[in-house]
Design a protein around this motif. Structure first.
Motif, mmCIF file in Angstrom:
data_model
loop_
_atom_site.group_PDB
_atom_site.id
_atom_site.type_symbol
_atom_site.label_atom_id
_atom_site.label_comp_id
_atom_site.label_asym_id
_atom_site.label_seq_id
_atom_site.Cartn_x
_atom_site.Cartn_y
_atom_site.Cartn_z
ATOM 1 N N VAL A 109 0.834 -1.204 0.000
ATOM 2 C CA VAL A 109 0.000 0.000 0.000
ATOM 3 C C VAL A 109 0.870 1.257 0.000
ATOM 4 O O VAL A 109 0.498 2.275 -0.577
ATOM 5 N N PHE A 110 2.057 1.188 0.633
ATOM 6 C CA PHE A 110 2.941 2.354 0.701
ATOM 7 C C PHE A 110 4.195 2.122 -0.130
ATOM 8 O O PHE A 110 4.823 1.062 -0.051
ATOM 9 N N GLU A 111 4.578 3.131 -0.871
ATOM 10 C CA GLU A 111 5.749 3.049 -1.733
ATOM 11 C C GLU A 111 7.040 3.161 -0.939
ATOM 12 O O GLU A 111 8.024 2.473 -1.211
ATOM 13 N N ASN A 112 7.046 4.056 0.051
ATOM 14 C CA ASN A 112 8.234 4.302 0.856
ATOM 15 C C ASN A 112 7.835 5.039 2.129
ATOM 16 O O ASN A 112 6.644 5.293 2.363
ATOM 17 N N LYS A 117 4.474 8.740 5.763
ATOM 18 C CA LYS A 117 4.406 9.958 6.570
ATOM 19 C C LYS A 117 3.382 10.941 6.003
ATOM 20 O O LYS A 117 2.716 11.665 6.765
ATOM 21 N N ALA A 118 3.248 10.969 4.682
ATOM 22 C CA ALA A 118 2.242 11.846 4.066
ATOM 23 C C ALA A 118 0.847 11.431 4.495
ATOM 24 O O ALA A 118 -0.021 12.276 4.763
ATOM 25 N N PHE A 119 0.616 10.124 4.583
ATOM 26 C CA PHE A 119 -0.691 9.656 5.049
ATOM 27 C C PHE A 119 -0.902 9.988 6.525
ATOM 28 O O PHE A 119 -1.987 10.418 6.927
ATOM 29 N N GLN A 120 0.134 9.818 7.338
ATOM 30 C CA GLN A 120 0.016 10.138 8.760
ATOM 31 C C GLN A 120 -0.287 11.615 8.993
ATOM 32 O O GLN A 120 -0.886 11.974 10.016
ATOM 33 N N ALA A 121 0.126 12.460 8.058
ATOM 34 C CA ALA A 121 -0.116 13.902 8.191
ATOM 35 C C ALA A 121 -1.486 14.312 7.655
ATOM 36 O O ALA A 121 -1.864 15.487 7.755
ATOM 37 N N PHE A 320 -8.083 3.089 -0.074
ATOM 38 C CA PHE A 320 -6.856 2.612 -0.723
ATOM 39 C C PHE A 320 -6.415 3.581 -1.814
ATOM 40 O O PHE A 320 -5.243 3.975 -1.877
ATOM 41 N N GLU A 321 -7.341 3.994 -2.661
ATOM 42 C CA GLU A 321 -6.990 4.918 -3.743
ATOM 43 C C GLU A 321 -6.610 6.294 -3.214
ATOM 44 O O GLU A 321 -5.750 6.981 -3.782
ATOM 45 N N GLU A 322 -7.229 6.707 -2.118
ATOM 46 C CA GLU A 322 -6.861 7.987 -1.500
ATOM 47 C C GLU A 322 -5.396 7.955 -1.086
ATOM 48 O O GLU A 322 -4.655 8.937 -1.295
ATOM 49 N N ILE A 323 -4.977 6.845 -0.509
ATOM 50 C CA ILE A 323 -3.581 6.714 -0.091
ATOM 51 C C ILE A 323 -2.648 6.684 -1.308
ATOM 52 O O ILE A 323 -1.569 7.307 -1.290
ATOM 53 N N GLN A 324 -3.067 6.007 -2.381
ATOM 54 C CA GLN A 324 -2.226 5.973 -3.579
ATOM 55 C C GLN A 324 -2.047 7.378 -4.162
ATOM 56 O O GLN A 324 -1.007 7.692 -4.742
ATOM 57 N N GLY A 325 -3.026 8.222 -3.974
ATOM 58 C CA GLY A 325 -2.944 9.591 -4.458
ATOM 59 C C GLY A 325 -1.940 10.447 -3.704
ATOM 60 O O GLY A 325 -1.611 11.569 -4.140
ATOM 61 N N LEU A 326 -1.440 9.952 -2.580
ATOM 62 C CA LEU A 326 -0.458 10.682 -1.774
ATOM 63 C C LEU A 326 0.984 10.328 -2.152
ATOM 64 O O LEU A 326 1.911 10.864 -1.544
ATOM 65 N N ARG A 327 1.156 9.442 -3.107
ATOM 66 C CA ARG A 327 2.519 9.076 -3.528
ATOM 67 C C ARG A 327 3.258 10.331 -4.003
ATOM 68 O O ARG A 327 2.701 11.150 -4.732
ATOM 69 N N GLN A 328 4.515 10.462 -3.595
ATOM 70 C CA GLN A 328 5.284 11.674 -3.909
ATOM 71 C C GLN A 328 6.329 11.408 -4.994
ATOM 72 O O GLN A 328 6.757 10.307 -5.186
#
Length: 328
Positions: A109-112, A117-121, A320-328
């Protein structure tokens, strides 16, 4: 000379009070499942030291590692009811209190770490924390404890996703782990973390998945020397506290406890970064291998499982898609 008995009694009581040890305003129990020499327990002991130092000894924390107070699921129940004061583990387990935390345990679910941290914020994550506090009386003291990604450990070498097929793998009692690794072709077997080494050693299971930073302390590499760098899981380790126990502290003590938890999180993250390279060299010297693998087939199957989970309501639709949208 005649001595007044009332005066003498008062003097004795005063002397006794000065000689007696100070009574702690709070003696807190913290349960965990990791080995005493693990990064996790070293940092939890540092948290206990900081809590005592910052509060001037009015708050003490006793750490019970290696499943002394029960397995992960039972301690989640105990912190919910107030049977224990604190529980420390990866935030995957929070899903037993608030279902949306299940997304943290979803492989790939998380790239790195920056993505995590972006999701936690985000406001979404803050709402999940608030829901756990409001509905389950469990507060997260700190979740800035970052460890290395999860990897696959096996008794035999794994070169592709096909080699996972049919392998009995130790899993925690978490639906996303079980369903996703089933989709990879494995046969998940639920075993408490504290019993995983013995299960590997005796051949009850063929392997397991675990944070890379836990492999050395738990000695998993000695019985499952093939470490496949799937890097499939990345979630924060966190300290959780029963809200009733938290509110019994004074406002100053509450602030001091949170400060101690956050500082210990920074200590934990740095400890892993400073010491893992040496641990890796020791594991390789003793016969362990660390191997990269094509992750795309794993990711494809994991995404299908995530879509099924949302359909089944294991977490809210769109998360899930909301989190994918936070990829930097």
């Amino acid at each position: 000379m005649r001595i007044n008995s009332n005066w003498l009694g008062a003097m004795v009581l005063a002397a006794s009070a000065m000689m007696a040890p100070a009574v702690n305003a709070a003696a807190l129990k913290l349960g965990g499942v990791h080995a005493p020499n693990s990064f996790e327990v070293q940092a939890l002991e540092r948290f206990a030291e900081l809590a005592s130092e910052k509060s001037g000894g009015s708050v003490t924390v006793t750490v019970y590692p290696a499943g002394q107070l029960g397995d992960e699921r039972s301690m989640i129940d105990m912190i919910n009811t107030g049977a224990i004061d604190m529980f420390a583990n990866v935030a995957d387990w929070n899903q037993h209190l608030v279902k949306d935390f299940a997304v943290l345990s979803m492989p790939f679910v998380f790239e790195n770490l920056d993505h995590l941290k972006a999701f936690q914020a985000s406001g979404t994550y803050a709402a999940m924390r608030d829901e756990m506090l409001a509905q389950k009386d469990v507060r997260i003291l700190a979740d800035n404890w970052y460890r290395l990604p999860r990897v696959l450990l096996t008794r035999d070498a794994v070169g592709s996703i096909d080699d996972v097929n049919g392998k009995k793998l130790r899993m925690p009692d978490i639906e996303s782990f079980i369903s996703t690794w089933s989709a990879f072709g494995a046969k998940p077997t639920i075993i408490p973390f504290a019993e995983a080494f013995l299960a590997l050693k005796t051949g009850i299971v063929d392997g397991m998945e675990a944070p890379l930073s836990s492999v050395y302390a738990q000695k998993f590499y000695q019985v499952a020397p093939h470490i496949t760098m799937t890097n499939h899981g990345l979630a924060p380790f966190n300290i959780m506290m029963n809200e009733g126990a938290y509110q019994k502290l004074s406002a100053e003590e509450r602030d001091q406890l949170v400060q101690a938890a956050v500082e210990a999180g920074d200590f934990y993250t740095s400890l892993i970064q400073d010491q893992f390279t040496e641990q890796r060299e020791k594991m390789v010297a003793e016969g362990a291998t660390l191997t990269d693998i094509d992750l795309e087939p794993f990711g494809e199957r994991a995404r299908a499982v995530a879509q099924d989970f949302e359909t089944r309501g294991l977490w809210r639709a769109g998360l899930f898609e909301e989190i994918q949208g936070l990829r930097q």
